[in-house]
Motif scaffolding. Structure first.
Motif, PDB file in Angstrom:
ATOM      1  N   MET A 124       0.089  47.067  -5.562  1.00  0.00           N
ATOM      2  CA  MET A 124      -0.049  48.389  -6.114  1.00  0.00           C
ATOM      3  C   MET A 124       1.039  48.570  -7.179  1.00  0.00           C
ATOM      4  SD  MET A 124      -0.052  52.094  -4.161  1.00  0.00           S
ATOM      5  CE  MET A 124      -1.117  51.563  -2.869  1.00  0.00           C
ATOM      6  N   THR A 125       0.623  49.088  -8.307  1.00  0.00           N
ATOM      7  CA  THR A 125       1.565  49.266  -9.417  1.00  0.00           C
ATOM      8  C   THR A 125       2.457  50.473  -9.165  1.00  0.00           C
ATOM      9  OG1 THR A 125       0.118  50.721 -10.681  1.00  0.00           O
ATOM     10  CG2 THR A 125      -0.170  48.343 -11.010  1.00  0.00           C
ATOM     11  N   PRO A 126       3.658  50.473  -9.757  1.00  0.00           N
ATOM     12  CA  PRO A 126       4.559  51.619  -9.589  1.00  0.00           C
ATOM     13  C   PRO A 126       3.932  52.923 -10.099  1.00  0.00           C
ATOM     14  CG  PRO A 126       5.772  49.755 -10.461  1.00  0.00           C
ATOM     15  CD  PRO A 126       4.325  49.363 -10.445  1.00  0.00           C
ATOM     16  N   HIS A 127       3.145  52.837 -11.171  1.00  0.00           N
ATOM     17  CA  HIS A 127       2.508  54.031 -11.712  1.00  0.00           C
ATOM     18  C   HIS A 127       1.513  54.623 -10.704  1.00  0.00           C
ATOM     19  CE1 HIS A 127       0.885  56.822 -14.593  1.00  0.00           C
ATOM     20  NE2 HIS A 127      -0.338  56.339 -14.387  1.00  0.00           N
ATOM     21  N   LEU A 128       0.724  53.763 -10.070  1.00  0.00           N
ATOM     22  CA  LEU A 128      -0.255  54.212  -9.083  1.00  0.00           C
ATOM     23  C   LEU A 128       0.442  54.819  -7.869  1.00  0.00           C
ATOM     24  CD1 LEU A 128      -3.184  54.464  -8.260  1.00  0.00           C
ATOM     25  CD2 LEU A 128      -3.089  52.136  -7.380  1.00  0.00           C
ATOM     26  N   ARG A 129       1.554  54.228  -7.449  1.00  0.00           N
ATOM     27  CA  ARG A 129       2.325  54.772  -6.327  1.00  0.00           C
ATOM     28  C   ARG A 129       2.833  56.174  -6.644  1.00  0.00           C
ATOM     29  NH1 ARG A 129       5.009  49.355  -5.578  1.00  0.00           N
ATOM     30  NH2 ARG A 129       3.694  48.367  -4.035  1.00  0.00           N
ATOM     31  N   ARG A 130       3.329  56.370  -7.837  1.00  0.00           N
ATOM     32  CA  ARG A 130       3.837  57.690  -8.231  1.00  0.00           C
ATOM     33  C   ARG A 130       2.710  58.733  -8.221  1.00  0.00           C
ATOM     34  NH1 ARG A 130       7.052  54.715 -12.447  1.00  0.00           N
ATOM     35  NH2 ARG A 130       9.055  54.424 -11.432  1.00  0.00           N
ATOM     36  N   VAL A 131       1.530  58.314  -8.683  1.00  0.00           N
ATOM     37  CA  VAL A 131       0.387  59.226  -8.679  1.00  0.00           C
ATOM     38  C   VAL A 131       0.012  59.590  -7.237  1.00  0.00           C
ATOM     39  CG1 VAL A 131      -2.083  59.416  -9.199  1.00  0.00           C
ATOM     40  CG2 VAL A 131      -0.510  58.472 -10.907  1.00  0.00           C
ATOM     41  N   LEU A 132       0.021  58.607  -6.340  1.00  0.00           N
ATOM     42  CA  LEU A 132      -0.296  58.877  -4.942  1.00  0.00           C
ATOM     43  C   LEU A 132       0.736  59.811  -4.307  1.00  0.00           C
ATOM     44  CD1 LEU A 132      -1.540  55.412  -3.651  1.00  0.00           C
ATOM     45  CD2 LEU A 132      -2.869  57.497  -3.943  1.00  0.00           C
ATOM     46  N   VAL A 133       2.013  59.591  -4.597  1.00  0.00           N
ATOM     47  CA  VAL A 133       3.069  60.462  -4.074  1.00  0.00           C
ATOM     48  C   VAL A 133       2.865  61.886  -4.585  1.00  0.00           C
ATOM     49  CG1 VAL A 133       5.541  60.960  -4.182  1.00  0.00           C
ATOM     50  CG2 VAL A 133       4.754  58.634  -3.708  1.00  0.00           C
ATOM     51  N   LEU A 134       2.579  62.013  -5.865  1.00  0.00           N
ATOM     52  CA  LEU A 134       2.351  63.328  -6.443  1.00  0.00           C
ATOM     53  C   LEU A 134       1.145  64.010  -5.791  1.00  0.00           C
ATOM     54  CD1 LEU A 134       3.174  65.417  -8.531  1.00  0.00           C
ATOM     55  CD2 LEU A 134       1.712  64.265 -10.177  1.00  0.00           C
ATOM     56  N   LEU A 135       0.060  63.271  -5.568  1.00  0.00           N
ATOM     57  CA  LEU A 135      -1.121  63.830  -4.907  1.00  0.00           C
ATOM     58  C   LEU A 135      -0.802  64.294  -3.489  1.00  0.00           C
ATOM     59  CD1 LEU A 135      -4.075  61.532  -6.002  1.00  0.00           C
ATOM     60  CD2 LEU A 135      -3.848  63.982  -6.380  1.00  0.00           C
ATOM     61  N   LEU A 136      -0.038  63.486  -2.745  1.00  0.00           N
ATOM     62  CA  LEU A 136       0.351  63.883  -1.397  1.00  0.00           C
ATOM     63  C   LEU A 136       1.175  65.164  -1.403  1.00  0.00           C
ATOM     64  CD1 LEU A 136       1.242  60.522   0.357  1.00  0.00           C
ATOM     65  CD2 LEU A 136      -0.500  62.147   1.034  1.00  0.00           C
ATOM     66  N   LEU A 137       2.108  65.258  -2.329  1.00  0.00           N
ATOM     67  CA  LEU A 137       2.954  66.451  -2.409  1.00  0.00           C
ATOM     68  C   LEU A 137       2.160  67.697  -2.786  1.00  0.00           C
ATOM     69  CD1 LEU A 137       6.137  64.968  -4.095  1.00  0.00           C
ATOM     70  CD2 LEU A 137       5.888  65.733  -1.742  1.00  0.00           C
ATOM     71  N   VAL A 138       1.161  67.537  -3.630  1.00  0.00           N
ATOM     72  CA  VAL A 138       0.365  68.674  -4.074  1.00  0.00           C
ATOM     73  C   VAL A 138      -0.669  69.071  -3.016  1.00  0.00           C
ATOM     74  CG1 VAL A 138      -1.351  69.420  -5.772  1.00  0.00           C
ATOM     75  CG2 VAL A 138       0.710  68.226  -6.515  1.00  0.00           C
ATOM     76  N   LEU A 139      -1.310  68.100  -2.389  1.00  0.00           N
ATOM     77  CA  LEU A 139      -2.407  68.397  -1.465  1.00  0.00           C
ATOM     78  C   LEU A 139      -1.966  68.691  -0.039  1.00  0.00           C
ATOM     79  CD1 LEU A 139      -5.009  65.748  -2.637  1.00  0.00           C
ATOM     80  CD2 LEU A 139      -4.904  68.172  -3.217  1.00  0.00           C
ATOM     81  N   ALA A 140      -0.806  68.225   0.378  1.00  0.00           N
ATOM     82  CA  ALA A 140      -0.362  68.400   1.766  1.00  0.00           C
ATOM     83  C   ALA A 140      -0.263  69.858   2.196  1.00  0.00           C
ATOM     84  CB  ALA A 140       0.961  67.686   1.982  1.00  0.00           C
TER      85      ALA A 140
END
Length: 154
Positions: free
Chosen positions: A1-17
Motif C-alpha cells: 500500500m502506498t503512503p498516499h493511499l494510507r493517508r487517504v484511508l486515515v483521513l476517511l476513518l477520521l471523517v467517517l468514524a
C-alpha cells in the motif's frame, strides 16, 4: 500500500468514524390533541416504575409498576406494560423509581396516551444511555487503534 493511499484511508476513518455518534433519530411520532386520556384508557393509575427492561434485540420496553392509586379499571397491585424503546416510535421513556400517572390499553402505553411524570426517579434504569456511550467509546478506541496502526505502517 502506498503512503498516499494510507493517508487517504486515515483521513476517511477520521471523517467517517464520528457519524454513528452524531446521528440522531428521526421523529416519526405525532400525537392527536384535544382528547381526554382517561376516557381513552382501559386502565389508568398512579404508580412507581419499579423495573424498566428493554428488549435489547427488539424495539420494545417492558415496565413494571407498583400501583399507588387507581384512576380507572382494575389494575391490581402491580402492572406490567409494554411501550416502544424510543419516542420516535411513540414510546414513553419511563425511568426506574419515577412516579407516573399512566394511561394504558391492551397492556400497552404510548407517548400519545397522556402519561405524566409526577416525580423523578433515581435514574437507575437508564441502561440504554450507558450502553450507547459505552459502545461509542468502544468504536472510537477501535478507530484510534486502526489509525495508529495505519500511521505506524506508513
Amino acid at each position: 500500500m502506498t503512503p498516499h493511499l494510507r493517508r487517504v484511508l486515515v483521513l476517511l476513518l477520521l471523517v467517517l468514524a464520528p457519524i454513528p455518534v452524531a446521528a440522531r433519530p428521526a421523529w416519526a411520532c405525532s400525537c392527536a390533541t384535544g382528547f381526554d386520556p382517561l376516557e381513552q384508557a382501559e386502565v389508568a393509575f398512579v404508580g412507581v416504575a419499579d423495573q424498566v427492561d428493554p428488549d435489547w434485540f427488539g424495539s420494545e420496553v417492558e415496565v413494571e409498576f407498583s400501583v399507588e392509586s387507581v384512576l380507572k379499571g382494575r389494575p391490581g397491585d402491580t402492572v406490567t406494560l409494554v411501550t416502544m424503546k424510543d419516542s420516535a416510535s411513540c414510546g414513553y421513556e419511563f425511568v426506574e423509581g419515577g412516579q407516573y400517572r399512566v394511561y394504558a390499553s391492551g397492556g400497552q402505553t404510548w407517548s400519545c396516551d397522556g402519561n405524566e411524570l409526577l416525580s423523578a426517579g433515581h435514574g437507575g434504569g437508564d441502561r440504554t444511555r450507558t450502553v450507547f456511550w459505552g459502545g461509542t467509546v468502544f468504536v472510537l478506541l477501535v478507530v484510534a487503534g486502526g489509525v495508529t496502526w495505519l500511521i505506524r505502517r506508513s
